[in-house]
Design a protein around this motif. Sequence first.
Motif, PDB file in Angstrom:
ATOM      1  N   PHE A  61      13.773 -27.237  24.524  1.00  0.00           N
ATOM      2  CA  PHE A  61      13.229 -27.698  23.238  1.00  0.00           C
ATOM      3  C   PHE A  61      12.959 -29.198  23.251  1.00  0.00           C
ATOM      4  O   PHE A  61      13.318 -29.920  22.327  1.00  0.00           O
ATOM      5  N   THR A  92       4.927 -21.521  25.691  1.00  0.00           N
ATOM      6  CA  THR A  92       5.552 -22.180  24.540  1.00  0.00           C
ATOM      7  C   THR A  92       6.723 -21.389  23.994  1.00  0.00           C
ATOM      8  O   THR A  92       6.792 -20.163  24.128  1.00  0.00           O
ATOM      9  N   SER A  93       7.639 -22.133  23.399  1.00  0.00           N
ATOM     10  CA  SER A  93       8.718 -21.509  22.635  1.00  0.00           C
ATOM     11  C   SER A  93       8.704 -22.182  21.264  1.00  0.00           C
ATOM     12  O   SER A  93       7.971 -23.144  21.053  1.00  0.00           O
ATOM     13  N   TYR A  94       9.519 -21.668  20.355  1.00  0.00           N
ATOM     14  CA  TYR A  94       9.573 -22.304  19.029  1.00  0.00           C
ATOM     15  C   TYR A  94      11.004 -22.275  18.521  1.00  0.00           C
ATOM     16  O   TYR A  94      11.839 -21.501  18.993  1.00  0.00           O
ATOM     17  N   LYS A  95      11.245 -23.137  17.578  1.00  0.00           N
ATOM     18  CA  LYS A  95      12.584 -23.251  16.991  1.00  0.00           C
ATOM     19  C   LYS A  95      12.409 -23.555  15.517  1.00  0.00           C
ATOM     20  O   LYS A  95      11.484 -24.279  15.140  1.00  0.00           O
ATOM     21  N   MET A  96      13.309 -23.002  14.707  1.00  0.00           N
ATOM     22  CA  MET A  96      13.201 -23.242  13.280  1.00  0.00           C
ATOM     23  C   MET A  96      13.281 -24.737  12.996  1.00  0.00           C
ATOM     24  O   MET A  96      14.103 -25.433  13.597  1.00  0.00           O
TER      25      MET A  96
ATOM     26  N   LEU B  53      10.122 -16.233  26.823  1.00  0.00           N
ATOM     27  CA  LEU B  53      10.318 -17.293  25.832  1.00  0.00           C
ATOM     28  C   LEU B  53      10.079 -16.781  24.412  1.00  0.00           C
ATOM     29  O   LEU B  53      10.752 -17.197  23.471  1.00  0.00           O
ATOM     30  N   ALA B  54       9.115 -15.865  24.255  1.00  0.00           N
ATOM     31  CA  ALA B  54       8.841 -15.295  22.927  1.00  0.00           C
ATOM     32  C   ALA B  54      10.064 -14.546  22.413  1.00  0.00           C
ATOM     33  O   ALA B  54      10.480 -14.705  21.263  1.00  0.00           O
ATOM     34  N   SER B  57      12.973 -17.044  21.723  1.00  0.00           N
ATOM     35  CA  SER B  57      12.735 -17.844  20.517  1.00  0.00           C
ATOM     36  C   SER B  57      13.024 -17.010  19.277  1.00  0.00           C
ATOM     37  O   SER B  57      13.652 -17.484  18.330  1.00  0.00           O
ATOM     38  N   ALA B  58      12.545 -15.765  19.293  1.00  0.00           N
ATOM     39  CA  ALA B  58      12.788 -14.872  18.150  1.00  0.00           C
ATOM     40  C   ALA B  58      14.286 -14.632  17.989  1.00  0.00           C
ATOM     41  O   ALA B  58      14.818 -14.639  16.872  1.00  0.00           O
ATOM     42  N   ARG B  60      16.718 -16.596  18.871  1.00  0.00           N
ATOM     43  CA  ARG B  60      17.362 -17.803  18.369  1.00  0.00           C
ATOM     44  C   ARG B  60      17.132 -17.954  16.861  1.00  0.00           C
ATOM     45  O   ARG B  60      18.029 -18.334  16.112  1.00  0.00           O
ATOM     46  N   LEU B  61      15.914 -17.651  16.427  1.00  0.00           N
ATOM     47  CA  LEU B  61      15.583 -17.740  14.999  1.00  0.00           C
ATOM     48  C   LEU B  61      16.482 -16.807  14.185  1.00  0.00           C
ATOM     49  O   LEU B  61      17.057 -17.202  13.167  1.00  0.00           O
TER      50      LEU B  61
END
Lengths: 99, 263
Positions: A61, A92-96, B53-54, B57-58, B60-61
């Motif tokens: 991140f 890509t990854s995402y984080k809240m 990663l998808a 990420s999900a 972790r959310l």
Amino acid sequence: MKRKICSNRAETLVEALCAVLITALATALLAGMVTSASRLNEAAVNNDDELYSSVTEAETFSGVSDTEREISVAVGGKVNTFTVDVFGDVVTSYKMRGG
Amino acid sequence: MLRKKLNSKRGVTLLLALLLFLICALVGSVVVSAAYTSAGRYVRNKDSQQSYLAVMSAARLIEECVTDMSYEAAYVKIVEEVTQPQYGLIPLKDEDGNNVLDENGEIVYVEGITGYVTSEFVSYELDLPNLVNNRLFEQEFIDKLDICYQYHHTPDEVYSGAPPVDYASDISVNSDELGIPKVVGQMCLSCDDNADEGNSHFDIVVKLWEESGANAVTMKFPCRVTPTHELSTESGDNWNISYFTYGIEVEWLSPTVRKGGAE
């Protein structure tokens, strides 16, 4: 030796020219293919490096590539929207946001 | 004839040139196809990493949402005590505290308070506030938690007709906007009717996988159940109300995560 020099036996001129032409074509073909392969390989190495660095960014991140994007999560009948930050470039990854 | 042709050395230069051409073409095509294979591997590797990663990420959310939540529920036992005077005939006293006698020497009786009787009324109330910090789950999930509480934590003295909990719901994490593959999954309460030890019946299990079925992950959120007991009272001149609260607070801890679990 003298016999060899005076001998009339040989390839015709057309045959010799054809052979030279074919050899030149073969050499050019091989050289072209090797160059292409080399370029492809170089591109693959660069892509691998980019991918590796992007995966590292996405997993740790770091290196925000986009902010305040939205993700929707549906659980049963309820749909929730979350604002997230996006990390990485090639992958890509995402984080809240704020998480 | 054929033997003579084979042993003939006339035109061999052309043949050798053609052979060289063939070898060059073969070697070249091997080299180029190896390079293309390498490029193809990059694309597969990229897709695989993006899929992983998808899902993570999900996961972790959802982890952040679940570990922020807490659930509280309580039974309140209400004991109302009302003290009422009991009336009857009592001897009339003079100023010195002696019985007053009439002209026949008999004790004079008047109506007055002979004693006090305390009546007790017991009732129960179920206090089920909402799930705290719930950013994820639908009302049906909260209802199931309530039923789970009633089934497993009802005090013995209170009848509870709540059935065992059986709850599962589909999850879908849509990240189309980011160009990330969609992640789907399922969540359920662990619903283990025999799991009295450790209160694991509040455990939440979430399975997630990429839509194509790749990179599945299973998270189990263990719960920590803390019993709460409180007593508060209110009172007036002849009444007293006691509120005995038998509650629980449920928190979900960081999950154990393991690979696999796609349906």
